[in-house]
Design an enzyme around this catalytic site. Structure first.
Site, PDB file in Angstrom:
ATOM      1  N   GLY A  46     -88.433 -42.354  26.196  1.00 11.74           N
ATOM      2  CA  GLY A  46     -89.406 -43.361  25.745  1.00 11.74           C
ATOM      3  C   GLY A  46     -90.714 -42.688  25.403  1.00 11.74           C
ATOM      4  O   GLY A  46     -90.937 -41.523  25.754  1.00 11.74           O
ATOM      5  N   GLN A  51     -99.825 -42.460  24.666  1.00 12.34           N
ATOM      6  CA  GLN A  51     -99.608 -41.067  25.075  1.00 12.34           C
ATOM      7  C   GLN A  51     -99.925 -40.072  23.964  1.00 12.34           C
ATOM      8  O   GLN A  51    -100.113 -38.895  24.242  1.00 12.34           O
ATOM      9  CB  GLN A  51     -98.155 -40.864  25.542  1.00 12.34           C
ATOM     10  CG  GLN A  51     -97.848 -41.583  26.849  1.00 12.34           C
ATOM     11  CD  GLN A  51     -96.389 -41.480  27.202  1.00 12.34           C
ATOM     12  OE1 GLN A  51     -95.558 -42.207  26.656  1.00 12.34           O
ATOM     13  NE2 GLN A  51     -96.035 -40.577  28.094  1.00 12.34           N
ATOM     14  N   CYS A  91     -92.319 -38.792  33.535  1.00  6.86           N
ATOM     15  CA  CYS A  91     -93.269 -39.173  32.479  1.00  6.86           C
ATOM     16  C   CYS A  91     -93.627 -37.931  31.681  1.00  6.86           C
ATOM     17  O   CYS A  91     -93.900 -36.875  32.277  1.00  6.86           O
ATOM     18  CB  CYS A  91     -94.528 -39.784  33.103  1.00  6.86           C
ATOM     19  SG  CYS A  91     -95.747 -40.309  31.882  1.00  6.86           S
ATOM     20  N   LEU A  92     -93.618 -38.060  30.364  1.00  2.94           N
ATOM     21  CA  LEU A  92     -93.939 -36.910  29.512  1.00  2.94           C
ATOM     22  C   LEU A  92     -95.412 -36.514  29.662  1.00  2.94           C
ATOM     23  O   LEU A  92     -95.791 -35.417  29.273  1.00  2.94           O
ATOM     24  CB  LEU A  92     -93.606 -37.221  28.049  1.00  2.94           C
ATOM     25  CG  LEU A  92     -92.124 -37.513  27.781  1.00  2.94           C
ATOM     26  CD1 LEU A  92     -91.895 -37.900  26.324  1.00  2.94           C
ATOM     27  CD2 LEU A  92     -91.255 -36.316  28.155  1.00  2.94           C
ATOM     28  N   HIS A 133     -92.073 -49.066  32.024  1.00  5.01           N
ATOM     29  CA  HIS A 133     -92.901 -47.851  32.104  1.00  5.01           C
ATOM     30  C   HIS A 133     -93.788 -47.742  30.848  1.00  5.01           C
ATOM     31  O   HIS A 133     -94.983 -47.462  30.937  1.00  5.01           O
ATOM     32  CB  HIS A 133     -91.954 -46.652  32.242  1.00  5.01           C
ATOM     33  CG  HIS A 133     -92.594 -45.300  32.264  1.00  5.01           C
ATOM     34  ND1 HIS A 133     -92.556 -44.479  33.365  1.00  5.01           N
ATOM     35  CD2 HIS A 133     -93.265 -44.600  31.310  1.00  5.01           C
ATOM     36  CE1 HIS A 133     -93.187 -43.350  33.099  1.00  5.01           C
ATOM     37  NE2 HIS A 133     -93.620 -43.390  31.844  1.00  5.01           N
ATOM     38  N   GLU A 134     -93.180 -47.990  29.681  1.00  5.86           N
ATOM     39  CA  GLU A 134     -93.946 -47.888  28.416  1.00  5.86           C
ATOM     40  C   GLU A 134     -94.971 -49.026  28.312  1.00  5.86           C
ATOM     41  O   GLU A 134     -96.083 -48.817  27.815  1.00  5.86           O
ATOM     42  CB  GLU A 134     -93.001 -47.891  27.206  1.00  5.86           C
ATOM     43  CG  GLU A 134     -91.902 -46.833  27.209  1.00  5.86           C
ATOM     44  CD  GLU A 134     -92.374 -45.424  27.514  1.00  5.86           C
ATOM     45  OE1 GLU A 134     -93.533 -45.098  27.226  1.00  5.86           O
ATOM     46  OE2 GLU A 134     -91.573 -44.656  28.074  1.00  5.86           O
ATOM     47  N   HIS A 137     -97.992 -48.042  30.086  1.00  6.77           N
ATOM     48  CA  HIS A 137     -98.856 -47.144  29.293  1.00  6.77           C
ATOM     49  C   HIS A 137     -99.763 -47.962  28.372  1.00  6.77           C
ATOM     50  O   HIS A 137    -100.942 -47.652  28.223  1.00  6.77           O
ATOM     51  CB  HIS A 137     -98.019 -46.184  28.451  1.00  6.77           C
ATOM     52  CG  HIS A 137     -97.535 -44.954  29.175  1.00  6.77           C
ATOM     53  ND1 HIS A 137     -98.366 -44.091  29.842  1.00  6.77           N
ATOM     54  CD2 HIS A 137     -96.281 -44.442  29.315  1.00  6.77           C
ATOM     55  CE1 HIS A 137     -97.662 -43.094  30.368  1.00  6.77           C
ATOM     56  NE2 HIS A 137     -96.388 -43.289  30.070  1.00  6.77           N
TER      57      HIS A 137
HETATM   58  O1  K1U Z   1     -93.181 -42.608  28.767  1.00  8.76           O
HETATM   59  C1  K1U Z   1     -92.756 -41.499  29.037  1.00  8.76           C
HETATM   60  O2  K1U Z   1     -93.518 -40.665  29.536  1.00  8.76           O
HETATM   61  C2  K1U Z   1     -91.319 -41.146  28.802  1.00  8.76           C
HETATM   62  C3  K1U Z   1     -90.485 -41.136  30.078  1.00  8.76           C
HETATM   63  C4  K1U Z   1     -89.792 -42.478  30.194  1.00  8.76           C
HETATM   64  C5  K1U Z   1     -89.104 -42.815  31.493  1.00  8.76           C
HETATM   65  C6  K1U Z   1     -88.229 -41.965  32.136  1.00  8.76           C
HETATM   66  C7  K1U Z   1     -87.580 -42.361  33.298  1.00  8.76           C
HETATM   67  C8  K1U Z   1     -87.798 -43.621  33.809  1.00  8.76           C
HETATM   68  C9  K1U Z   1     -88.678 -44.458  33.191  1.00  8.76           C
HETATM   69  C10 K1U Z   1     -89.320 -44.069  32.026  1.00  8.76           C
HETATM   70  C11 K1U Z   1     -89.483 -40.002  29.988  1.00  8.76           C
HETATM   71  O3  K1U Z   1     -88.736 -39.935  29.082  1.00  8.76           O
HETATM   72  S1  K1U Z   1     -89.521 -38.829  31.239  1.00  8.76           S
HETATM   73  C12 K1U Z   1     -88.300 -37.625  30.895  1.00  8.76           C
HETATM   74  C13 K1U Z   1     -86.880 -38.052  30.843  1.00  8.76           C
HETATM   75  O4  K1U Z   1     -86.303 -37.841  29.823  1.00  8.76           O
HETATM   76  C14 K1U Z   1     -86.124 -38.734  31.916  1.00  8.76           C
HETATM   77  C15 K1U Z   1     -86.496 -38.793  33.240  1.00  8.76           C
HETATM   78  C16 K1U Z   1     -85.733 -39.468  34.197  1.00  8.76           C
HETATM   79  C17 K1U Z   1     -84.550 -40.076  33.828  1.00  8.76           C
HETATM   80  C18 K1U Z   1     -84.149 -40.004  32.509  1.00  8.76           C
HETATM   81  C19 K1U Z   1     -84.924 -39.341  31.580  1.00  8.76           C
HETATM   82 ZN    ZN Z   2     -94.879 -42.077  30.748  1.00 14.17          ZN
END
Ligand code: K1U
Ligand code: ZN
Length: 173
Positions: A46, A51, A91-92, A133-134, A137
């Site tokens: 996401g 961001q 989170c990125l 989560h988004e 943000h």
């Molecule tokens: O918004 C962001 O920073 C993106 C975030 C989204 C997210 C991941 C996990 C749970 C809720 C929201 C990411 O993509 S973090 C990296 C990732 O790819 C990931 C992490 C955990 C599980 C699956 C993917």
């Molecule tokens: Zn995030």
């Protein structure tokens, strides 16, 4: 298409509240294409416009393994949500930090697509966690702000240690 840089916590700009998109024009279409490239390059599931330092209500989600099921949500609003589920999130904007967060187990969203057409979407599981989560943000909230003050301080010191280690490695080179 261009890869954009992602703001890193605790950058204050991550606390900006996003405004609704007024017109889905070429600027928004370019933003969505650049955000998609940025999200895929970072291996994210996401990304919110916040961001990449654009404070408009635009989010992208792709939880597919094939990485070709991009969901674009413009001006997303929650219609209904329910249940409760705890999930480990990343989170990125906070690389290498993973923490459990409790959220609604499912939700129904209304949003506009890239043609400005309204649509509704029901999500549960990872998709529901990612959308929430988004949406956080977009209101200027980062997922660690769901945690206790003590845990937030622990994360801030872990991030400070990461930064010191990177700076140390840069000096050696
Ligand atoms: O918004 C962001 O920073 C993106 C975030 C989204 C997210 C991941 C996990 C749970 C809720 C929201 C990411 O993509 S973090 C990296 C990732 O790819 C990931 C992490 C955990 C599980 C699956 C993917
Ligand atoms: Zn995030």
């Amino acid at each position: 298409m261009a890869k954009l840089s992602i703001l890193q916590y605790p950058d204050e700009r991550l606390h900006t509240v996003a405004l609704p998109v007024q017109d889905i024009d070429d600027g928004i279409r370019r933003l969505v294409a650049d955000m998609a490239q940025t999200m895929y390059a970072a291996d994210g599931i996401g990304l919110a416009a916040t961001q990449v330092d654009v404070h408009l209500r635009v989010i992208l989600v792709d939880i597919s393994e094939s990485r070709n099921e991009l969901l674009v949500l413009i001006n997303p609003e929650v219609i209904k949500m329910g249940g409760s589920e705890e999930f480990e999130e990343g989170c990125l904007s906070l690389p290498d930090i993973y923490e459990k967060v409790k959220r609604a187990a499912w939700l129904r969203i209304r949003a506009l697509d890239l043609d400005g057409k309204p649509f509704e979407l029901q999500a549960d599981g990872l998709k529901a966690m990612c959308i929430q989560h988004e949406l956080d943000h977009l209101r200027g909230m980062v997922f660690v702000e769901h945690l206790s003050q003590k845990n937030q301080l622990r994360i801030l010191s872990a991030l400070a240690r990461q930064t010191t280690q990177v700076r140390g490695r840069q000096k050696i080179r």
